[in-house]
Design an enzyme around this catalytic site. Structure first.
Site, PDB file in Angstrom:
ATOM      1  N   LYS A  12      47.556  80.200   7.482  1.00  0.00           N
ATOM      2  CA  LYS A  12      48.155  79.231   8.408  1.00  0.00           C
ATOM      3  C   LYS A  12      49.300  79.864   9.212  1.00  0.00           C
ATOM      4  CE  LYS A  12      47.079  75.040   5.704  1.00  0.00           C
ATOM      5  NZ  LYS A  12      47.713  73.885   4.991  1.00  0.00           N
ATOM      6  N   TYR A  52      40.707  68.481  10.569  1.00  0.00           N
ATOM      7  CA  TYR A  52      41.369  67.719   9.506  1.00  0.00           C
ATOM      8  C   TYR A  52      41.032  66.227   9.560  1.00  0.00           C
ATOM      9  CZ  TYR A  52      44.430  71.329   7.435  1.00  0.00           C
ATOM     10  OH  TYR A  52      44.950  72.406   6.739  1.00  0.00           O
ATOM     11  N   ASN A 115      52.347  75.562   3.790  1.00  0.00           N
ATOM     12  CA  ASN A 115      51.940  76.119   2.494  1.00  0.00           C
ATOM     13  C   ASN A 115      50.984  77.307   2.623  1.00  0.00           C
ATOM     14  OD1 ASN A 115      49.679  74.712   3.242  1.00  0.00           O
ATOM     15  ND2 ASN A 115      49.767  73.222   1.587  1.00  0.00           N
ATOM     16  N   HIS A 118      44.813  77.514   3.741  1.00  0.00           N
ATOM     17  CA  HIS A 118      43.861  76.422   3.559  1.00  0.00           C
ATOM     18  C   HIS A 118      42.655  76.963   2.813  1.00  0.00           C
ATOM     19  CE1 HIS A 118      41.036  73.152   4.379  1.00  0.00           C
ATOM     20  NE2 HIS A 118      40.147  74.105   4.596  1.00  0.00           N
ATOM     21  N   GLU A 129      33.054  73.554   7.160  1.00  0.00           N
ATOM     22  CA  GLU A 129      34.210  74.277   7.701  1.00  0.00           C
ATOM     23  C   GLU A 129      33.827  75.673   8.199  1.00  0.00           C
ATOM     24  OE1 GLU A 129      37.263  74.056   4.690  1.00  0.00           O
ATOM     25  OE2 GLU A 129      37.581  71.908   5.033  1.00  0.00           O
TER      26      GLU A 129
HETATM   27  N1  UDP Z   1      49.992  68.035   3.760  1.00  0.00           N
HETATM   28  C1  UDP Z   1      51.248  67.627   4.193  1.00  0.00           C
HETATM   29  N2  UDP Z   1      51.892  66.643   3.478  1.00  0.00           N
HETATM   30  C2  UDP Z   1      51.344  66.058   2.379  1.00  0.00           C
HETATM   31  C3  UDP Z   1      50.073  66.476   1.957  1.00  0.00           C
HETATM   32  C4  UDP Z   1      49.425  67.459   2.662  1.00  0.00           C
HETATM   33  O1  UDP Z   1      51.767  68.123   5.169  1.00  0.00           O
HETATM   34  O2  UDP Z   1      51.984  65.187   1.773  1.00  0.00           O
HETATM   35  C5  UDP Z   1      49.301  69.072   4.512  1.00  0.00           C
HETATM   36  C6  UDP Z   1      49.325  70.423   3.815  1.00  0.00           C
HETATM   37  O3  UDP Z   1      49.453  71.428   4.798  1.00  0.00           O
HETATM   38  C7  UDP Z   1      47.959  70.488   3.164  1.00  0.00           C
HETATM   39  C8  UDP Z   1      47.099  69.764   4.199  1.00  0.00           C
HETATM   40  O4  UDP Z   1      47.930  68.717   4.664  1.00  0.00           O
HETATM   41  O5  UDP Z   1      47.566  71.820   2.931  1.00  0.00           O
HETATM   42  C9  UDP Z   1      45.815  69.195   3.688  1.00  0.00           C
HETATM   43  O6  UDP Z   1      46.095  68.364   2.586  1.00  0.00           O
HETATM   44  P1  UDP Z   1      45.201  68.430   1.267  1.00  0.00           P
HETATM   45  O7  UDP Z   1      45.589  67.284   0.423  1.00  0.00           O
HETATM   46  O8  UDP Z   1      43.768  68.564   1.653  1.00  0.00           O
HETATM   47  O9  UDP Z   1      45.733  69.762   0.548  1.00  0.00           O
HETATM   48  P2  UDP Z   1      45.037  71.193   0.329  1.00  0.00           P
HETATM   49  O10 UDP Z   1      43.566  70.945   0.198  1.00  0.00           O
HETATM   50  O11 UDP Z   1      45.395  72.023   1.538  1.00  0.00           O
HETATM   51  O12 UDP Z   1      45.664  71.713  -0.920  1.00  0.00           O
HETATM   52 MG    MG Z   2      42.232  69.881   1.355  1.00  0.00          MG
END
Ligand code: UDP
Ligand code: MG
Length: 136
Positions: A12, A52, A115, A118, A129
C-alpha cells in the site's frame, strides 16, 4: 495433497512511500512465496471504490479509497501452497497493534488504516482480485 494457490497482494502507499517494497518482497520470498507477476501503479479513486466495494457500507470506506489511490502501490500475484491463508498469516492482524511479532503489519504498519499491505481473504476473492489488476 498439494494445494498450490495464487493470491493477490498489494503493498500500500504508506509502505511504497517509505521504500519498504524490497524488504516486504523479501519477507514473502523467505516464506516460500513466488512473485509470479507484479506491477507498480497508481489507481484512480473510482478504481479503489470498485476494488473495495465489499466495504462500501463501512464508515471507513471513503477514507480507505482516498488512501489507496493517494500514491503508487505495488500489486503482486503470489503463489505457494495454501497461499491465501499463508499470506494472511504473514500479513498479521488488520490493526498493526494486534499483529503478531514477525508479521509484516507488526513490523511496518503505522495504524489500522495505514497497515502497509493488502491480501485476498478467500479463494473466490483471490480470483476476483487477481483478475481486477491483471486481466487485460
Ligand atoms: N480499515 C480501516 N479502518 C478499519 C478497518 C479497516 O481503515 O476500522 C482499512 C484497512 O486499511 C484495511 C482495509 O480497510 O486493511 C480493509 O479492511 P479489512 O477488514 O478487509 O482488513 P484486511 O483484510 O485488510 O486485514
Ligand atoms: Mg480484507
Amino acid at each position: 495433497m498439494s494445494n498450490k494457490e495464487q493470491t493477490l497482494s498489494i503493498i500500500k502507499p504508506d509502505a511504497v512511500e517509505r521504500n519498504l517494497d524490497n524488504e516486504i518482497k523479501e519477507m514473502f520470498r523467505n516464506k516460500g512465496f513466488e512473485i509470479v507477476n507484479e506491477k507498480k501503479i497508481q489507481i484512480e479513486k473510482s478504481e479503489a471504490e470498485k476494488f473495495y466495494k465489499v466495504h462500501e457500507t463501512k464508515p471507513f470506506y471513503n477514507d480507505l479509497c482516498t488512501y489507496l489511490s493517494s500514491g503508487p502501490i505495488i500489486v503482486m500475484i503470489l503463489e505457494k501452497e495454501d497461499a491465501i491463508l499463508a499470506n494472511r498469516e504473514l500479513m498479521g492482524s488488520t490493526n498493526p497493534k494486534d499483529a503478531k511479532e514477525g508479521t509484516i503489519r507488526e513490523k511496518y504498519g503505522i495504524s489500522i488504516d495505514k497497515n502497509s499491505v493488502h491480501g485476498s481473504d478467500s479463494v473466490e476473492n483471490a480470483k476476483i482480485e487477481i483478475d481486477f489488476f491483471f486481466k487485460d
